[in-house]
Design a protein around this motif. Structure first.
Motif, mmCIF file in Angstrom:
data_model
loop_
_atom_site.group_PDB
_atom_site.id
_atom_site.type_symbol
_atom_site.label_atom_id
_atom_site.label_comp_id
_atom_site.label_asym_id
_atom_site.label_seq_id
_atom_site.Cartn_x
_atom_site.Cartn_y
_atom_site.Cartn_z
ATOM 1 N N SER A 1 1.726 1.623 -3.582
ATOM 2 C CA SER A 1 0.588 2.056 -4.403
ATOM 3 C C SER A 1 0.280 3.529 -4.161
ATOM 4 O O SER A 1 0.022 4.287 -5.101
ATOM 5 C CB SER A 1 -0.653 1.203 -4.112
ATOM 6 O OG SER A 1 -1.240 1.539 -2.877
ATOM 7 N N SER A 2 0.307 3.935 -2.900
ATOM 8 C CA SER A 2 0.050 5.341 -2.590
ATOM 9 C C SER A 2 1.142 6.239 -3.149
ATOM 10 O O SER A 2 0.862 7.318 -3.680
ATOM 11 C CB SER A 2 -0.056 5.522 -1.071
ATOM 12 O OG SER A 2 -0.284 6.876 -0.737
ATOM 13 N N ASN B 1 -16.456 1.663 -1.707
ATOM 14 C CA ASN B 1 -15.192 2.227 -2.175
ATOM 15 C C ASN B 1 -15.359 2.938 -3.517
ATOM 16 O O ASN B 1 -14.767 3.996 -3.752
ATOM 17 C CB ASN B 1 -14.146 1.119 -2.296
ATOM 18 C CG ASN B 1 -12.736 1.664 -2.325
ATOM 19 O OD1 ASN B 1 -12.329 2.430 -1.456
ATOM 20 N ND2 ASN B 1 -11.976 1.281 -3.339
ATOM 21 N N THR C 1 -3.336 -1.104 7.790
ATOM 22 C CA THR C 1 -3.140 -1.066 6.335
ATOM 23 C C THR C 1 -3.278 0.353 5.811
ATOM 24 O O THR C 1 -2.521 0.777 4.925
ATOM 25 C CB THR C 1 -4.140 -1.986 5.610
ATOM 26 O OG1 THR C 1 -5.471 -1.502 5.783
ATOM 27 C CG2 THR C 1 -4.054 -3.394 6.146
ATOM 28 N N MET C 2 -4.228 1.102 6.352
ATOM 29 C CA MET C 2 -4.422 2.473 5.898
ATOM 30 C C MET C 2 -3.303 3.392 6.378
ATOM 31 O O MET C 2 -3.059 4.451 5.794
ATOM 32 C CB MET C 2 -5.771 2.996 6.378
ATOM 33 C CG MET C 2 -6.953 2.258 5.758
ATOM 34 S SD MET C 2 -8.519 2.903 6.337
ATOM 35 C CE MET C 2 -8.452 4.540 5.646
ATOM 36 N N TYR D 1 -9.980 4.145 -11.964
ATOM 37 C CA TYR D 1 -10.149 3.465 -10.681
ATOM 38 C C TYR D 1 -11.609 3.121 -10.443
ATOM 39 O O TYR D 1 -11.932 2.019 -9.978
ATOM 40 C CB TYR D 1 -9.625 4.396 -9.590
ATOM 41 C CG TYR D 1 -9.486 3.780 -8.216
ATOM 42 C CD1 TYR D 1 -8.402 2.973 -7.896
ATOM 43 C CD2 TYR D 1 -10.422 4.040 -7.222
ATOM 44 C CE1 TYR D 1 -8.263 2.438 -6.638
ATOM 45 C CE2 TYR D 1 -10.288 3.504 -5.954
ATOM 46 C CZ TYR D 1 -9.207 2.705 -5.665
ATOM 47 O OH TYR D 1 -9.080 2.177 -4.409
ATOM 48 N N ILE E 1 -0.779 4.747 3.899
ATOM 49 C CA ILE E 1 -0.982 5.915 3.036
ATOM 50 C C ILE E 1 -0.254 7.140 3.583
ATOM 51 O O ILE E 1 0.545 7.755 2.868
ATOM 52 C CB ILE E 1 -2.479 6.182 2.813
ATOM 53 C CG1 ILE E 1 -3.105 4.986 2.080
ATOM 54 C CG2 ILE E 1 -2.689 7.472 2.025
ATOM 55 C CD1 ILE E 1 -4.597 5.080 1.909
ATOM 56 N N GLU F 1 -4.900 -0.170 -10.435
ATOM 57 C CA GLU F 1 -5.033 -0.176 -8.975
ATOM 58 C C GLU F 1 -6.464 -0.409 -8.501
ATOM 59 O O GLU F 1 -6.703 -0.532 -7.294
ATOM 60 C CB GLU F 1 -4.523 1.144 -8.392
ATOM 61 C CG GLU F 1 -3.014 1.263 -8.328
ATOM 62 C CD GLU F 1 -2.577 2.379 -7.389
ATOM 63 O OE1 GLU F 1 -3.181 2.543 -6.317
ATOM 64 O OE2 GLU F 1 -1.629 3.100 -7.741
ATOM 65 N N ALA G 1 -7.407 -1.846 -3.347
ATOM 66 C CA ALA G 1 -7.871 -1.390 -2.028
ATOM 67 C C ALA G 1 -9.086 -2.172 -1.520
ATOM 68 O O ALA G 1 -9.062 -2.696 -0.405
ATOM 69 C CB ALA G 1 -8.164 0.105 -2.056
ATOM 70 N N ASN H 1 -15.020 6.915 -3.822
ATOM 71 C CA ASN H 1 -13.912 7.454 -4.598
ATOM 72 C C ASN H 1 -14.353 8.421 -5.686
ATOM 73 O O ASN H 1 -13.494 8.972 -6.393
ATOM 74 C CB ASN H 1 -13.081 6.315 -5.198
ATOM 75 C CG ASN H 1 -11.940 5.921 -4.283
ATOM 76 O OD1 ASN H 1 -10.940 6.609 -4.192
ATOM 77 N ND2 ASN H 1 -12.119 4.801 -3.578
ATOM 78 N N ILE I 1 0.834 -1.202 0.000
ATOM 79 C CA ILE I 1 0.000 0.000 0.000
ATOM 80 C C ILE I 1 0.867 1.250 0.000
ATOM 81 O O ILE I 1 0.516 2.265 -0.622
ATOM 82 C CB ILE I 1 -0.971 -0.008 1.196
ATOM 83 C CG1 ILE I 1 -1.943 -1.185 1.100
ATOM 84 C CG2 ILE I 1 -1.769 1.298 1.246
ATOM 85 C CD1 ILE I 1 -2.864 -1.323 2.283
#
Length: 428
Positions: A28-29, A373, A145-146, A64, A149, A118, A122, A377, A25
């Motif tokens: 990815s971020s 999500n 996990t968050m 996304y 970021i 991606e 998430a 988003n 993550i």
């Protein structure tokens, strides 16, 4: 024995599952947000104005959003190991190719493709983690996990600034070298991911039978307490008002996070004549607040087993801090208020996913999480674009900060409605 199995299973889960997920993550971020640091040089090189930059940021979220459900559908059929490794490898390749864009149109295309790559990652991670630990440990697990970021910005801000300023063997412009190196690192990690992950706890050779039994029994007991849906999983998610309200709350937090993520380096640069490395270091400060809020609020939420007040207070705190920051001229106090706003924003995001994963039955969880999500988003797509328009029209960074604060205020109202709907569902 069951207590010992519980403790050892949790410990192994944290090191063998959460640890690698956090690293991915972070990557990815970083591959998503490094455009905000590249913009310090890239915008001038390619002739990109604030409106076009906001659109380039938003193109990621177009891809996304479009590929959320298809990606999750593939995840449930090919398994987590293949899907996670595939996602990582594809987005790493696209991120590396972005170093060679020649104009804003090519940037739009590659940002779109990066979002497509991606898209399933998430929601797939949230779904994957919910199949390892019962809900009483879920807020902290998902928050960890968050936490990746803000960690990606805290670590990545100075790293991006350093890579942009250091000489390189290919004699590339700083922002191009930075994008290339960070993309190639992600591609390498995709190969590692394939051999690290397993599809489900029963496949993990590093778990003892007693630990596998504890995980299976804890999750089965939890699902027996939930009311199984009679419709298909997608239909169940679509007709559940709680899923839509939760998506609205998530949307408000993402507008706040992405507003800070993609615009803060330019705010700091406009206020000073600092080097890219110094800008990256200062831009990381509010994300220290985000990380602090995630850890402390999710820890206390798991300890008390209360979710809604923890989320609501965090949103309100972030809103108030940003409102005050928007009323002040640029100064160190503004950065402090952004730090406090980050604490509130992180606290809200750290607790959020423990709410929908508790009311969604496991059979509908993948579709429900993806819906939340996906809709949430929309804020990631619209937020940076709207901020770009507001900035170009106003010529001031105060107006965009006020906009983000107002959105977080809307989030507190949606949360209150979600709580009311949840109580009605329980009593019914």
């Amino acid at each position: 024995m069951s207590r010992a199995a519980e403790q050892s299973a949790r410990s192994k889960f944290q090191w063998r599952v959460l640890g690698p997920i956090v690293l991915l993550i972070v990557l990815s971020s970083l591959d998503r947000v490094n455009i905000s640091f590249a913009a310090l040089q890239m915008n001038a090189d390619l002739g990109i104005d604030p409106h076009a930059y906001g659109l380039a940021v938003g193109m990621f979220f177009v891809g996304y959003l479009l590929f959320q459900f298809p990606s999750t559908w593939v995840l449930t059929r090919v398994g987590a190991r293949r899907w996670i490794a595939g996602c990582v490898g594809i987005w790493g390749t696209v991120a590396a190719v972005m170093a060679f864009v020649r104009n804003v149109e090519e940037l739009f295309v590659l940002r779109f493709l990066l979002g497509c790559a991606e898209a399933g990652f998430a929601p797939g991670i949230v779904y994957y983690c919910s199949g390892w630990m019962p809900k009483r440990y879920r807020a902290n697990s998902i928050a960890v996990t968050m936490l990746a970021i803000p960690a990606s910005v805290i670590i990545g801000g100075p790293l991006c600034g350093w890579l942009m300023g250091v000489s390189n063997p290919l004699d590339m412009t700083g922002w191009r070298w930075m994008l290339l190196i960070e993309g190639l690192v992600t591609v390498a990690m995709a190969l590692v991911a394939y051999f690290v992950f397993v599809d489900k706890p029963s496949d993990a050779r590093w778990l003892r039978d007693a630990e596998k039994d504890w995980i299976a029994n804890a999750l089965a007991e939890e699902q027996n307490e939930a009311k199984a849906p009679v419709q298909s999983s997608i239909k169940t998610a679509l007709i559940d008002p709680r899923a839509w309200l939760a998506a609205g709350v998530w949307c408000t937090t993402l507008i706040g996070a992405n507003g800070m993520m993609f615009w803060l380096p330019q705010v700091i640069k406009a206020m000073s004549s600092l080097s890219p490395l110094a800008v990256g270091a200062l831009a990381a400060l509010p994300w220290v607040g985000v990380a602090l809020g995630m850890v402390l609020n999710s820890w206390h939420s798991d300890k008390t087993q209360e979710r809604y007040r923890h989320l609501g207070i965090a949103l309100a705190m972030g809103m108030i801090a940003l409102l005050i920051a928007s009323a002040l001229p640029p100064s160190p106090w503004s950065l402090l208020l952004l730090f406090i706003g980050g604490v509130g924003l992180g606290g809200a995001q750290g607790v959020f996913w423990s709410i929908p994963t508790a009311f969604l039955h496991r059979s509908a969880a993948a579709a429900g999480i993806t819906l939340i999500n996906l809709v949430g988003n929309i804020g990631s797509l619209a937020g940076p674009y709207v901020i770009g328009i507001i900035l170009q029209q106003s010529g001031s960074f105060s107006a965009p900060i006020w906009f983000v604060a107002a959105v977080m205020g809307v989030g507190t109202l949606l949360l209150a409605s979600l709580r009311f709907s949840e109580r009605r569902a329980i009593s019914g």
